[in-house]
Design a protein around this motif. Structure first.
Motif, mmCIF file in Angstrom:
data_model
loop_
_atom_site.group_PDB
_atom_site.id
_atom_site.type_symbol
_atom_site.label_atom_id
_atom_site.label_comp_id
_atom_site.label_asym_id
_atom_site.label_seq_id
_atom_site.Cartn_x
_atom_site.Cartn_y
_atom_site.Cartn_z
ATOM 1 N N ALA A 90 0.767 -1.228 0.237
ATOM 2 C CA ALA A 90 0.327 -0.296 -0.661
ATOM 3 C C ALA A 90 0.698 0.996 -0.015
ATOM 4 O O ALA A 90 1.620 1.189 0.644
ATOM 5 N N THR A 91 0.558 2.461 -0.314
ATOM 6 C CA THR A 91 1.338 3.650 -0.528
ATOM 7 C C THR A 91 0.120 4.789 -0.863
ATOM 8 O O THR A 91 -0.609 4.681 -0.804
ATOM 9 N N ASP A 92 0.619 5.651 -0.444
ATOM 10 C CA ASP A 92 -0.200 6.932 -0.956
ATOM 11 C C ASP A 92 0.711 7.999 -1.775
ATOM 12 O O ASP A 92 -0.201 9.140 -1.780
ATOM 13 N N ASP A 93 1.317 7.438 -2.562
ATOM 14 C CA ASP A 93 2.107 7.890 -3.603
ATOM 15 C C ASP A 93 2.325 7.894 -4.808
ATOM 16 O O ASP A 93 2.813 6.297 -4.662
ATOM 17 N N ALA A 94 0.900 7.729 -5.430
ATOM 18 C CA ALA A 94 1.059 6.984 -6.734
ATOM 19 C C ALA A 94 2.504 7.511 -7.555
ATOM 20 O O ALA A 94 2.269 6.313 -8.712
ATOM 21 N N ALA A 95 3.300 8.001 -7.333
ATOM 22 C CA ALA A 95 4.292 7.741 -8.043
ATOM 23 C C ALA A 95 5.497 7.123 -7.479
ATOM 24 O O ALA A 95 5.704 6.154 -8.741
ATOM 25 N N THR A 96 5.008 6.177 -6.675
ATOM 26 C CA THR A 96 5.991 4.944 -6.113
ATOM 27 C C THR A 96 5.300 3.495 -6.750
ATOM 28 O O THR A 96 6.265 2.478 -6.610
ATOM 29 N N LEU A 97 4.175 3.618 -7.012
ATOM 30 C CA LEU A 97 3.466 2.969 -7.920
ATOM 31 C C LEU A 97 4.407 2.015 -9.107
ATOM 32 O O LEU A 97 4.319 2.563 -9.703
ATOM 33 N N PRO A 98 4.410 0.970 -9.126
ATOM 34 C CA PRO A 98 5.221 -0.011 -10.542
ATOM 35 C C PRO A 98 3.931 -0.439 -11.152
ATOM 36 O O PRO A 98 3.220 0.010 -10.985
ATOM 37 N N ALA A 99 4.362 -0.374 -12.998
ATOM 38 C CA ALA A 99 3.659 -0.581 -13.658
ATOM 39 C C ALA A 99 2.818 -2.250 -13.960
ATOM 40 O O ALA A 99 3.009 -2.828 -12.795
ATOM 41 N N CYS A 100 1.657 -1.959 -12.768
ATOM 42 C CA CYS A 100 0.662 -2.759 -13.552
ATOM 43 C C CYS A 100 -0.006 -3.315 -14.457
ATOM 44 O O CYS A 100 -0.660 -2.840 -15.736
ATOM 45 N N ASP A 101 -0.630 -4.286 -14.888
ATOM 46 C CA ASP A 101 -1.315 -5.735 -15.372
ATOM 47 C C ASP A 101 -2.728 -4.982 -15.829
ATOM 48 O O ASP A 101 -3.165 -5.053 -16.580
ATOM 49 N N PHE A 102 -3.221 -4.831 -14.312
ATOM 50 C CA PHE A 102 -4.239 -4.786 -14.056
ATOM 51 C C PHE A 102 -5.102 -3.774 -13.258
ATOM 52 O O PHE A 102 -4.271 -3.261 -12.313
ATOM 53 N N GLY A 103 -5.859 -2.909 -13.344
ATOM 54 C CA GLY A 103 -6.214 -1.548 -12.627
ATOM 55 C C GLY A 103 -7.540 -1.789 -12.250
ATOM 56 O O GLY A 103 -8.560 -1.926 -12.810
ATOM 57 N N ILE A 104 -7.586 -1.762 -10.782
ATOM 58 C CA ILE A 104 -9.349 -1.490 -10.004
ATOM 59 C C ILE A 104 -9.684 -0.477 -9.450
ATOM 60 O O ILE A 104 -8.928 0.009 -8.248
ATOM 61 N N VAL A 105 -10.593 0.712 -9.634
ATOM 62 C CA VAL A 105 -10.367 1.994 -9.096
ATOM 63 C C VAL A 105 -11.910 1.691 -8.836
ATOM 64 O O VAL A 105 -12.837 1.760 -9.051
ATOM 65 N N ALA A 106 -11.635 1.965 -7.085
ATOM 66 C CA ALA A 106 -12.740 1.554 -6.375
ATOM 67 C C ALA A 106 -13.056 3.367 -5.502
ATOM 68 O O ALA A 106 -12.864 2.920 -4.340
ATOM 69 N N THR A 107 -13.272 4.556 -6.299
ATOM 70 C CA THR A 107 -12.962 5.668 -5.200
ATOM 71 C C THR A 107 -15.096 5.686 -5.368
ATOM 72 O O THR A 107 -15.860 4.637 -5.922
ATOM 73 N N LYS A 108 -15.264 6.572 -4.473
ATOM 74 C CA LYS A 108 -16.569 6.829 -4.630
ATOM 75 C C LYS A 108 -16.426 8.138 -5.794
ATOM 76 O O LYS A 108 -15.618 8.649 -6.699
ATOM 77 N N GLY A 109 -17.621 8.191 -6.553
ATOM 78 C CA GLY A 109 -18.058 8.107 -8.053
ATOM 79 C C GLY A 109 -17.063 9.980 -8.346
ATOM 80 O O GLY A 109 -16.514 10.047 -8.970
ATOM 81 N N TYR A 110 -17.673 10.985 -7.203
ATOM 82 C CA TYR A 110 -16.547 12.203 -7.250
ATOM 83 C C TYR A 110 -15.030 12.403 -6.662
ATOM 84 O O TYR A 110 -14.368 13.537 -7.053
ATOM 85 N N LEU A 111 -15.064 11.291 -6.443
ATOM 86 C CA LEU A 111 -12.827 10.976 -6.726
ATOM 87 C C LEU A 111 -12.465 10.419 -7.286
ATOM 88 O O LEU A 111 -11.463 10.419 -6.973
ATOM 89 N N THR A 112 -13.490 9.975 -8.902
ATOM 90 C CA THR A 112 -12.841 8.725 -9.778
ATOM 91 C C THR A 112 -11.397 9.376 -10.037
ATOM 92 O O THR A 112 -10.369 9.351 -10.557
ATOM 93 N N ARG A 113 -12.312 10.851 -10.570
ATOM 94 C CA ARG A 113 -11.680 11.560 -11.511
ATOM 95 C C ARG A 113 -10.245 12.449 -11.249
ATOM 96 O O ARG A 113 -8.621 12.237 -11.397
ATOM 97 N N PRO A 114 -9.938 12.428 -9.489
ATOM 98 C CA PRO A 114 -9.106 13.122 -9.385
ATOM 99 C C PRO A 114 -8.184 11.933 -8.494
ATOM 100 O O PRO A 114 -6.933 11.677 -8.771
ATOM 101 N N ALA A 115 -8.788 10.464 -8.538
ATOM 102 C CA ALA A 115 -7.982 9.553 -8.208
ATOM 103 C C ALA A 115 -6.778 9.273 -9.761
ATOM 104 O O ALA A 115 -5.978 8.606 -9.561
ATOM 105 N N ILE A 116 -7.398 9.510 -10.493
ATOM 106 C CA ILE A 116 -6.552 8.641 -12.066
ATOM 107 C C ILE A 116 -6.399 9.933 -12.814
ATOM 108 O O ILE A 116 -5.141 9.760 -13.263
#
Length: 116
Positions: A90-116
């Motif tokens: 787990a991380t709170d810094d998106a820059a530390t995430l490696p390349a991934c094969d799949f992604g699941i976006v599980a945020t509240k609707g109003y937070l989806t755009r900022p999350a991605i």
């Protein structure tokens, strides 16, 4: 399934899986990498269950630092109809995430755009 370590109560193997910044790329050779964005109820359910699979390495991105720290320290614990603990990077810094094969976006609707 990951079981708690008898001495510490932490998920066994948790010491081998640190936060993404300490996890070596390819820590699980040949593993499918999945990133879950948002570790509320739905994201945590997906992340913990996927982490039970032998050839899946799960990364989680969440803005709540205390939640991220708890996941890295204790594993991602789910209770209710099923009780399990998933080893998740787990991380709170998106820059530390490696390349991934799949992604699941599980945020509240109003937070989806900022999350991605």
């Amino acid at each position: 399934m990951t079981s708690p370590d008898a001495a510490s109560g932490a998920p066994s193997g948790a010491e081998d899986h640190g936060a993404p910044e300490t996890a070596a790329p390819g820590a699980l050779p040949g593993a499918v990498r999945v990133c879950v964005v948002g570790c509320g109820a739905v994201g945590s359910l997906f992340a913990a269950h996927l982490a039970q699979l032998e050839h899946v390495e799960v990364f989680a991105y969440d803005l709540d630092r205390s939640h991220v720290d708890a996941i890295n320290r204790e594993g991602l614990r789910i209770s209710g109809k099923a009780h399990l603990t998933g080893v998740v990077h787990a991380t709170d810094d998106a820059a530390t995430l490696p390349a991934c094969d799949f992604g699941i976006v599980a945020t509240k609707g109003y937070l989806t755009r900022p999350a991605i």
